[in-house]
Design a protein around this motif. Structure first.
Motif, short mmCIF file in Angstrom:
data_model
loop_
_atom_site.label_atom_id
_atom_site.label_comp_id
_atom_site.label_asym_id
_atom_site.label_seq_id
_atom_site.Cartn_x
_atom_site.Cartn_y
_atom_site.Cartn_z
N MET A 1 0.84 -1.20 0.00
CA MET A 1 0.00 0.00 0.00
C MET A 1 0.87 1.24 0.00
O MET A 1 1.41 1.64 1.05
N PRO A 2 1.07 1.86 -1.16
CA PRO A 2 1.92 3.05 -1.20
C PRO A 2 1.22 4.30 -0.72
O PRO A 2 -0.01 4.43 -0.82
N THR A 3 2.00 5.22 -0.20
CA THR A 3 1.51 6.55 0.09
C THR A 3 1.35 7.30 -1.22
O THR A 3 1.40 6.72 -2.31
N ASN A 4 1.18 8.62 -1.18
CA ASN A 4 1.00 9.42 -2.39
C ASN A 4 2.27 9.36 -3.24
O ASN A 4 3.35 9.71 -2.78
N LEU A 5 2.10 8.95 -4.50
CA LEU A 5 3.24 8.77 -5.40
C LEU A 5 3.35 9.89 -6.41
O LEU A 5 2.36 10.53 -6.77
N TYR A 6 4.57 10.11 -6.88
CA TYR A 6 4.81 11.08 -7.94
C TYR A 6 6.09 10.67 -8.66
O TYR A 6 6.86 9.85 -8.18
N GLY A 7 6.29 11.26 -9.85
CA GLY A 7 7.52 10.96 -10.58
C GLY A 7 7.32 10.92 -12.08
O GLY A 7 6.25 11.31 -12.59
N PRO A 8 8.31 10.47 -12.83
CA PRO A 8 8.19 10.36 -14.29
C PRO A 8 6.98 9.54 -14.70
O PRO A 8 6.60 8.60 -14.01
N ASN A 9 6.37 9.94 -15.81
CA ASN A 9 5.18 9.29 -16.36
C ASN A 9 3.92 9.55 -15.54
O ASN A 9 2.91 8.85 -15.71
N ASP A 10 3.95 10.54 -14.68
CA ASP A 10 2.74 10.91 -13.94
C ASP A 10 1.75 11.57 -14.91
O ASP A 10 2.09 11.94 -16.04
N MET B 1 -5.09 -12.59 7.61
CA MET B 1 -6.12 -11.60 7.34
C MET B 1 -5.58 -10.17 7.40
O MET B 1 -6.34 -9.21 7.52
N LEU B 2 -4.28 -10.03 7.35
CA LEU B 2 -3.66 -8.71 7.37
C LEU B 2 -2.35 -8.80 6.58
O LEU B 2 -1.26 -8.69 7.11
N SER B 3 -2.50 -9.01 5.28
CA SER B 3 -1.35 -9.41 4.48
C SER B 3 -0.67 -8.26 3.74
O SER B 3 0.32 -8.49 3.05
N HIS B 4 -1.19 -7.05 3.87
CA HIS B 4 -0.60 -5.96 3.11
C HIS B 4 0.50 -5.25 3.91
O HIS B 4 0.55 -5.33 5.13
N ILE B 5 1.37 -4.55 3.18
CA ILE B 5 2.50 -3.84 3.78
C ILE B 5 2.50 -2.39 3.29
O ILE B 5 2.42 -2.14 2.09
N ASN B 6 2.57 -1.44 4.22
CA ASN B 6 2.65 -0.03 3.85
C ASN B 6 4.00 0.29 3.21
O ASN B 6 5.03 -0.23 3.62
N VAL B 7 3.95 1.20 2.23
CA VAL B 7 5.18 1.69 1.60
C VAL B 7 5.15 3.21 1.61
O VAL B 7 4.23 3.82 1.06
N GLY B 8 6.13 3.83 2.23
CA GLY B 8 6.19 5.28 2.28
C GLY B 8 7.53 5.74 2.81
O GLY B 8 8.47 4.96 2.95
N THR B 9 7.60 7.02 3.14
CA THR B 9 8.84 7.60 3.67
C THR B 9 8.81 7.69 5.20
O THR B 9 9.87 7.80 5.83
N GLY B 10 7.61 7.71 5.77
CA GLY B 10 7.48 7.88 7.21
C GLY B 10 7.53 9.33 7.65
O GLY B 10 7.51 9.62 8.85
N ALA C 1 -7.43 15.34 6.67
CA ALA C 1 -6.54 16.32 7.30
C ALA C 1 -5.09 15.86 7.29
O ALA C 1 -4.18 16.67 7.09
N ARG C 2 -4.87 14.58 7.51
CA ARG C 2 -3.49 14.08 7.52
C ARG C 2 -3.46 12.64 7.03
O ARG C 2 -4.35 11.85 7.36
N LYS C 3 -2.45 12.29 6.26
CA LYS C 3 -2.26 10.91 5.80
C LYS C 3 -0.78 10.58 5.86
O LYS C 3 -0.01 10.99 4.98
N LEU C 4 -0.40 9.88 6.89
CA LEU C 4 0.99 9.47 7.07
C LEU C 4 1.02 7.98 7.34
O LEU C 4 0.26 7.47 8.17
N MET C 5 1.89 7.28 6.63
CA MET C 5 1.98 5.83 6.77
C MET C 5 2.96 5.42 7.86
O MET C 5 4.04 6.00 7.99
N SER D 1 13.10 4.30 2.11
CA SER D 1 13.17 5.20 0.96
C SER D 1 14.50 5.96 0.95
O SER D 1 15.10 6.19 2.00
N THR D 2 14.93 6.36 -0.25
CA THR D 2 16.22 7.04 -0.40
C THR D 2 16.12 8.39 -1.12
O THR D 2 17.09 9.14 -1.12
N ILE D 3 14.97 8.70 -1.72
CA ILE D 3 14.84 9.91 -2.53
C ILE D 3 14.08 10.98 -1.75
O ILE D 3 12.89 10.81 -1.45
N GLY D 4 14.76 12.07 -1.39
CA GLY D 4 14.12 13.17 -0.67
C GLY D 4 13.13 13.91 -1.54
O GLY D 4 13.20 13.87 -2.77
#
Length: 324
Positions: A165-174, A242-251, A284-288, A300-303
């Protein structure tokens, strides 16, 4: 398949932002055969066509990155398309993969699966504990269904279908459409055009107060491949049936105002910012909470500013494609 033959990996949605990034990541690593199918070659909402394609293609692994996506405006305007197309795509691919004997699949979801008022940062356990954000509820329900499809095929058939489950994504090909895009491409385009035209002001939708987390799509691709390549024992030790997904984000997150100020810096906009409070803010807020993924060896490695500069350079190189 003999040991000398490379894995045949199907990347569904390879022309999209996430799918294309996964293709780049897999090509960098090498040693695999990447299978793709464009929309004109395969309609992913056509069940019979998808099943026939899988029967003929001898797929070993699947990255399910195909989806209909968009920002607040698009979700509000086209709810039927968002729920129907996403449900059909994921159901068709997951079931066809199972029928074809594909043992491993990675489904890409979205942070919008979590309740509107979920405790921050959002942990995987928050799923289905409250009411969703109304502006993107149809899309979120479709993504939740994708998670449950994977879990159900794992439980009933012993498959190894994983979900990230990714957080808000951006980048090439958006998608840089002026109305149907997410916040980062919308702002990059708006500030770029204001700079080019010499405008004195840029209006940003909403109050600027909501906080959001943003992840560069190349980081998302790296995380996806990392999760897919975890051995079964390690993966299953860190998830539940019953909880098989993994969050993906920067924190980490920032306000929309801070994001707009960084975009202004990247695009060299010299005017002032104003905020249109008649437009919806969304949650109001969405942080993974990304502690589970970090415990599995990935961060993550890209600021944000570096990622925005990379994305803006891509936009400049392809801006002839974004005239409308």
């Amino acid at each position: 398949m003999s040991a000398s033959q490379p894995l045949r990996i199907f990347v569904a949605g390879h022309r999209g932002m996430v799918g294309s990034a996964i293709v780049r990541q897999l090509k960098r690593q090498g040693g695999v055969q990447i299978l793709t199918a464009s929309r004109c070659e395969l309609d992913l909402t056509d069940q019979a066509a998808v099943q026939a394609w899988f029967r003929e293609s001898e797929v070993d692994l699947v990255y399910l990155a195909a989806a209909k996506v968009g920002g607040i405006h698009a979700n509000n305007e086209y709810p039927a398309e968002f729920i129907y197309q996403n449900l059909m795509i994921e159901a068709n691919i997951i079931h066809a993969a199972h029928l074809a004997g594909v043992q491993k699949l990675l489904f890409l979801g979205s942070s919008c699966i979590y309740p509107k008022h979920a405790e921050q940062p959002m942990r995987e356990e928050a799923l289905l504990t409250g009411t969703l954000e109304p502006t993107n509820e149809p899309y979120a329900i479709a993504k939740i269904a994708g998670i449950k499809l994977c879990e159900s095929y794992n439980r009933q058939y012993g498959r190894d279908y994983r979900s990230v489950m990714p957080t808000n994504l951006y980048g090439p090909n958006d998608n840089f459409h002026p109305e149907n895009s997410h916040v980062i491409p919308a702002l990059l385009r708006r500030f770029h055009e204001a700079t080019r035209q010499g405008d004195n002001e840029v209006v940003v939708w909403g109050s600027g107060k909501p906080m959001r987390e943003f992840l560069h799509v190349d980081d998302m691709a790296a995380a996806s491949v990392h999760v897919m390549e975890l051995d079964t024992t390690t993966y299953q030790a860190n998830v539940q049936p019953m909880l098989s997904h993994i969050n993906v984000g920067t924190g980490t997150d920032c306000t929309i105002r801070e994001l707009a100020e960084t975009v202004a810096k990247v695009t060299r906009f010299q005017g002032k910012l104003s905020f249109d409070t008649s437009k919806p803010d969304g949650t109001a807020r969405k942080l993974m909470d990304v502690s589970r993924l970090q415990s599995l060896g990935w961060e993550s490695t890209i600021g944000l500013e570096d990622g925005l500069r990379d994305t803006y350079q891509w936009f400049l190189a392809h801006q002839e494609n974004f005239r409308s």
